[in-house]
Design an enzyme around this catalytic site. Sequence first.
Site, PDB file in Angstrom:
ATOM      1  N   HIS A 459      38.325  39.898  39.879  1.00 51.68           N
ATOM      2  CA  HIS A 459      38.583  41.141  39.158  1.00 51.68           C
ATOM      3  C   HIS A 459      39.149  42.232  40.079  1.00 51.68           C
ATOM      4  O   HIS A 459      39.579  43.280  39.590  1.00 51.68           O
ATOM      5  CB  HIS A 459      37.293  41.637  38.503  1.00 51.68           C
ATOM      6  CG  HIS A 459      37.524  42.403  37.231  1.00 51.68           C
ATOM      7  ND1 HIS A 459      38.773  42.838  36.829  1.00 51.68           N
ATOM      8  CD2 HIS A 459      36.679  42.809  36.266  1.00 51.68           C
ATOM      9  CE1 HIS A 459      38.677  43.471  35.688  1.00 51.68           C
ATOM     10  NE2 HIS A 459      37.410  43.485  35.304  1.00 51.68           N
ATOM     11  N   ASP A 463      43.169  41.823  36.076  1.00 52.37           N
ATOM     12  CA  ASP A 463      42.509  42.612  35.042  1.00 52.37           C
ATOM     13  C   ASP A 463      42.080  41.713  33.889  1.00 52.37           C
ATOM     14  O   ASP A 463      42.639  40.634  33.673  1.00 52.37           O
ATOM     15  CB  ASP A 463      43.450  43.703  34.519  1.00 52.37           C
ATOM     16  CG  ASP A 463      43.810  44.719  35.592  1.00 52.37           C
ATOM     17  OD1 ASP A 463      42.974  44.942  36.493  1.00 52.37           O
ATOM     18  OD2 ASP A 463      44.929  45.268  35.544  1.00 52.37           O
TER      19      ASP A 463
END
Length: 485
Positions: A459, A463
């Site tokens: 992450h 995204d």
Amino acid sequence: MSRIEVPMPQMGESIAEGTVSKWLKEVGDAVERDEPILEISTDKVDAEIPSPSAGSLTEILVAEGETVEVGTIVAYIDPNGAGGSTTAAATPAEAEPSKETAAVTPPAAAPTTPPPASPEPDDPSCTATSEERLRTRSTPVVRRIAAEAGVDISRVTGTGHQGRVTKQDILAFIERGRVADTAPAPEPAPSPPTAPPVPVATHPVPPTPTPSPRTPTPAPATADPRPAPPSGDDLWRRFAREVEHPAFPVREEDRVETMDKVRRLTAEHMVLSKRIHSHVHSIIEIDFSVVDRIRRENKARWAKRGARVSYTAFVAWACSRILRDFPSINGVLSGKNIIYRGAVNLGMAVDLNPGLIVPVIHDADDLSLVGTARKIIDLATRAKARQLSPSEIQGATFTITNPGVLGTMVGMPIIPKGTSAILGTGSIEKRVVVLTDPDSGQDSMAIRKRSYFSLGYDHRLVDGADSARFLSSLKELLEDFPEDA
């Protein structure tokens, strides 16, 4: 005499060291050019190392089981020598006999030639005893770790060949908190000198003021005996590169085995990946009805060409076609930069039972469906036979693992180091689903082959919306798979 060096080879772009597993030749043996003389193991692959020249093996510098950095000289070869030459240098094990052997070995006859001149007395290596020289011998990796931690290697108990300090020895020494033992003890504070006799004052001497009871007298400062903590850069480097597994008590009915190399490296890589990557997982369900129909209709035609196309081949082909549209998923964070990979290299996890290895399909987006299937079978077959070359397990940009082949509904795989995403495919099973007719809008129940896919992604770079778009594109391509792939 001119001798040829045999260095520890570079077995991959990310491999910094290797372990000598076995010597296939002994000192004095004749060797031919390109003839294997030793076996080495790295964190990626096992391999035989050929001789760079014909001649005789005159000296072995690294014993079996020792780990050294890439480029370290492990042996010497005399190109003019013959097998069994008496001039061959002894191995480290032969160079210094054990205490038991030395106690029963009769003294050798005095040499007829004068001994070599004594070394210069100011050479510190000459004044050290043989035991001190032996205990300070170590690999470059160990010396670097010791230097970074401020450890005197001579104080570390070695478990390697003839007491040599190994990488495991120095790391265990540091983790046990014994670094403080290597620091020199603080010198005792010197006693205050005896004051000379005070002469009789010729003038009145004012009285010495006494401290107020409310003002405490400050205690004298003392040196902190604890070792200084590692600096921020050193702490982060060790956190990202070193693993120390906790130990647990062993009960009477337990069985204890030392981890083999594959298990040890897998454990280290998984811990480091969880430390570094910010793991998030997204899951999607995919209908394999179209893929299943294409497999049935083309199975006989593919068999005539000697090809067997599995469900995994369809998934790999589809991933290779859409990864270029998602550069972050095919890239990686590197320091403060982002590397967008210029190739699509698929890592395909292979179960070794026990153990796991991930061979790589390089430039997978250049292959057809049948070509992808053949490559998967070839790599998996040679992986189980331990016949992969170093280049075939390096350079993955994206990984696919298939726990579904063993019946797992869905998995949450760990991202391999050096990448940003991994796809886990679940088992493909028949399920009852609700379908909507596109013309009438009426719902009906039907039986379809379906599977759950999970995408594990970093992450920090990927995204959640990007992961969702990637899975949606993969679902669309597999559910409407092209007939001419």
